[in-house]
Design a protein around this motif. Structure first.
Motif, PDB file in Angstrom:
ATOM      1  N   LYS A  54       0.638  -1.202   0.041  1.00 44.87           N
ATOM      2  CA  LYS A  54       0.052   0.070  -0.077  1.00 44.87           C
ATOM      3  C   LYS A  54       0.975   1.234   0.144  1.00 44.87           C
ATOM      4  N   ASP A  55       2.083   1.371   0.988  1.00 51.55           N
ATOM      5  CA  ASP A  55       2.927   2.419   0.668  1.00 51.55           C
ATOM      6  C   ASP A  55       3.524   2.591  -0.506  1.00 51.55           C
ATOM      7  N   PHE A  56       3.856   1.370  -1.456  1.00 50.95           N
ATOM      8  CA  PHE A  56       4.455   1.466  -2.728  1.00 50.95           C
ATOM      9  C   PHE A  56       3.414   2.230  -3.597  1.00 50.95           C
ATOM     10  N   PHE A  57       2.230   1.600  -3.474  1.00 50.40           N
ATOM     11  CA  PHE A  57       1.115   2.065  -4.311  1.00 50.40           C
ATOM     12  C   PHE A  57       0.849   3.526  -4.054  1.00 50.40           C
ATOM     13  N   MET A  58       0.842   4.045  -2.858  1.00 48.56           N
ATOM     14  CA  MET A  58       0.656   5.362  -2.594  1.00 48.56           C
ATOM     15  C   MET A  58       1.770   6.341  -3.210  1.00 48.56           C
ATOM     16  N   ALA A  59       3.142   5.784  -2.936  1.00 48.15           N
ATOM     17  CA  ALA A  59       4.182   6.572  -3.688  1.00 48.15           C
ATOM     18  C   ALA A  59       4.002   6.658  -5.099  1.00 48.15           C
ATOM     19  N   VAL A  60       3.480   5.795  -5.563  1.00 46.14           N
ATOM     20  CA  VAL A  60       3.196   5.482  -7.065  1.00 46.14           C
ATOM     21  C   VAL A  60       2.111   6.588  -7.366  1.00 46.14           C
ATOM     22  N   VAL A  61       0.864   6.576  -6.874  1.00 45.77           N
ATOM     23  CA  VAL A  61      -0.044   7.530  -6.960  1.00 45.77           C
ATOM     24  C   VAL A  61       0.291   8.972  -6.736  1.00 45.77           C
ATOM     25  N   GLU A  62       1.117   9.333  -5.923  1.00 49.55           N
ATOM     26  CA  GLU A  62       1.653  10.573  -5.574  1.00 49.55           C
ATOM     27  C   GLU A  62       2.340  11.294  -6.729  1.00 49.55           C
ATOM     28  N   VAL A  63       3.428  10.424  -7.295  1.00 46.10           N
ATOM     29  CA  VAL A  63       4.042  10.557  -8.151  1.00 46.10           C
ATOM     30  C   VAL A  63       3.229  10.889  -9.587  1.00 46.10           C
ATOM     31  N   GLU A  64       2.123  10.238  -9.877  1.00 48.47           N
ATOM     32  CA  GLU A  64       1.252  10.218 -10.917  1.00 48.47           C
ATOM     33  C   GLU A  64       0.298  11.406 -10.658  1.00 48.47           C
ATOM     34  N   VAL A  65       0.020  11.748  -9.558  1.00 46.51           N
ATOM     35  CA  VAL A  65      -0.682  12.803  -9.341  1.00 46.51           C
ATOM     36  C   VAL A  65      -0.038  14.224  -9.739  1.00 46.51           C
ATOM     37  N   GLU A  66       1.181  14.160  -9.065  1.00 46.80           N
ATOM     38  CA  GLU A  66       2.180  15.347  -9.255  1.00 46.80           C
ATOM     39  C   GLU A  66       2.228  15.418 -10.940  1.00 46.80           C
ATOM     40  N   ARG A  67       2.588  14.486 -11.559  1.00 43.97           N
ATOM     41  CA  ARG A  67       2.661  14.301 -13.114  1.00 43.97           C
ATOM     42  C   ARG A  67       1.495  14.970 -13.665  1.00 43.97           C
ATOM     43  N   LEU A  68       0.189  14.468 -13.178  1.00 50.81           N
ATOM     44  CA  LEU A  68      -0.974  14.896 -13.997  1.00 50.81           C
ATOM     45  C   LEU A  68      -1.139  16.490 -13.508  1.00 50.81           C
ATOM     46  N   ARG A  70       1.192  18.673 -13.135  1.00 53.52           N
ATOM     47  CA  ARG A  70       2.278  19.244 -13.898  1.00 53.52           C
ATOM     48  C   ARG A  70       1.808  19.514 -15.315  1.00 53.52           C
ATOM     49  N   LEU A  71       1.539  18.184 -15.923  1.00 57.93           N
ATOM     50  CA  LEU A  71       0.608  18.349 -17.237  1.00 57.93           C
ATOM     51  C   LEU A  71      -0.398  19.211 -17.610  1.00 57.93           C
ATOM     52  N   THR A  72      -1.259  19.291 -16.714  1.00 61.17           N
ATOM     53  CA  THR A  72      -2.598  20.079 -16.661  1.00 61.17           C
ATOM     54  C   THR A  72      -2.541  21.418 -16.221  1.00 61.17           C
ATOM     55  N   ALA A  73      -1.276  21.902 -15.778  1.00 58.29           N
ATOM     56  CA  ALA A  73      -0.957  23.249 -15.296  1.00 58.29           C
ATOM     57  C   ALA A  73      -1.342  24.397 -16.387  1.00 58.29           C
ATOM     58  N   PRO A  74      -2.325  25.227 -16.039  1.00 58.52           N
ATOM     59  CA  PRO A  74      -2.934  26.340 -16.957  1.00 58.52           C
ATOM     60  C   PRO A  74      -1.664  27.446 -17.389  1.00 58.52           C
ATOM     61  N   GLY A  87      -5.644  22.319 -20.953  1.00 60.36           N
ATOM     62  CA  GLY A  87      -5.623  21.299 -19.851  1.00 60.36           C
ATOM     63  C   GLY A  87      -6.477  20.088 -20.189  1.00 60.36           C
ATOM     64  N   LEU A  88      -7.439  20.099 -21.098  1.00 59.14           N
ATOM     65  CA  LEU A  88      -8.344  18.841 -21.421  1.00 59.14           C
ATOM     66  C   LEU A  88      -7.608  17.902 -21.933  1.00 59.14           C
ATOM     67  N   ARG A 130      -7.310  25.932  -9.638  1.00 56.72           N
ATOM     68  CA  ARG A 130      -6.896  26.419 -10.868  1.00 56.72           C
ATOM     69  C   ARG A 130      -7.869  26.969 -11.687  1.00 56.72           C
ATOM     70  N   ILE A 131      -8.841  26.184 -11.867  1.00 58.48           N
ATOM     71  CA  ILE A 131     -10.037  26.594 -12.832  1.00 58.48           C
ATOM     72  C   ILE A 131     -10.837  27.965 -12.413  1.00 58.48           C
ATOM     73  N   VAL A 132     -11.176  27.903 -10.997  1.00 57.24           N
ATOM     74  CA  VAL A 132     -11.790  29.135 -10.415  1.00 57.24           C
ATOM     75  C   VAL A 132     -11.056  30.231 -10.615  1.00 57.24           C
ATOM     76  N   ALA A 133      -9.636  30.023 -10.450  1.00 58.19           N
ATOM     77  CA  ALA A 133      -8.750  31.245 -10.684  1.00 58.19           C
ATOM     78  C   ALA A 133      -8.816  31.720 -12.189  1.00 58.19           C
ATOM     79  N   ALA A 134      -8.606  30.757 -12.963  1.00 54.53           N
ATOM     80  CA  ALA A 134      -8.613  31.061 -14.660  1.00 54.53           C
ATOM     81  C   ALA A 134     -10.022  31.679 -14.760  1.00 54.53           C
ATOM     82  N   LEU A 135     -11.141  31.297 -14.241  1.00 58.41           N
ATOM     83  CA  LEU A 135     -12.223  31.654 -14.519  1.00 58.41           C
ATOM     84  C   LEU A 135     -12.467  33.577 -14.050  1.00 58.41           C
ATOM     85  N   GLY A 136     -11.524  33.680 -12.959  1.00 57.89           N
ATOM     86  CA  GLY A 136     -11.647  35.010 -12.346  1.00 57.89           C
ATOM     87  C   GLY A 136     -12.919  35.205 -11.476  1.00 57.89           C
TER      88      GLY A 136
END
Length: 188
Positions: A54-68, A70-74, A87-88, A130-136
């Motif tokens: 589970k700790d291993f899976f959580m580390a993988v999830v955290e890295v993948e979430v950070e990647r997502l 980063r990739l979707t940063a406006p 972003g989409l 991020r989205i709310v900020a982009a919407l102003g």
């Protein structure tokens, strides 16, 4: 033959192997022994880095979430519709390239484990900010609309991955139009 890696490089290697395995198979079908074998390390060394599967899976999830994230940063230099499309596109790329992992995260892991759910909730909150900020917009209506849209896009992507009846462009455009309508965005 084993390759000696720094602690940080070994951890990155193990997480990369885990990401590939969890993206291709459900959690229950990924075995720590297999990860160790692919990395050419002992199972004990893997448990040195991650106390449990589970700790291993959580580390993988955290890295993948950070990647997502980063990739979707406006890009604030773009008009809102172009930011949204970019972003989409990144989100859809991620969902397609990590189909099983995406499905696992959104269908089962978040419902089973509080710690995984906390990572998921934090990611949603970041997307929402991020989205709310982009919407102003900073009113409660915009926040609720964006949260609802995030649930909508997740559901649409899961359905699309299972039943690709729509083209990728149709999915992107549907999601973009839905958000803009939900928040009452009017191009000027």
């Amino acid at each position: 033959m084993r390759t000696r890696l720094s602690t940080q490089d070994r951890r990155r290697q193990l997480i990369a192997i885990g990401a590939e395995l969890f993206a291709s198979r459900p959690y229950e079908q990924v075995w720590i022994e297999e990860v160790a074998e692919i990395a050419q390390v002992s199972r004990g060394l893997l448990y040195h880095y991650f106390a449990t599967k589970k700790d291993f899976f959580m580390a993988v999830v955290e890295v993948e979430v950070e990647r997502l994230l980063r990739l979707t940063a406006p890009d604030p230099g773009l008009p809102l519709p172009l930011q949204l499309n970019a972003g989409l596109e990144a989100y859809l790329d991620y969902a397609q390239n990590h189909k099983i992992g995406f499905q696992l995260m959104h269908r089962s892991a978040i419902n089973v484990d509080e710690e995984i759910r906390a990572i998921y909730d934090k990611t949603l909150a970041t997307h929402e900010r991020r989205i709310v900020a982009a919407l102003g917009a900073s009113n409660a209506t915009a926040g609720i609309a964006v949260r609802g849209w995030l649930a909508f896009i997740e559901s649409v992507c899961l359905d699309w991955l299972d039943n690709p009846d729509l083209t990728r462009d149709q999915v992107r455009d549907l999601c973009a139009r839905t958000l803009l309508a939900a928040v009452g965005f009017q191009e000027t």
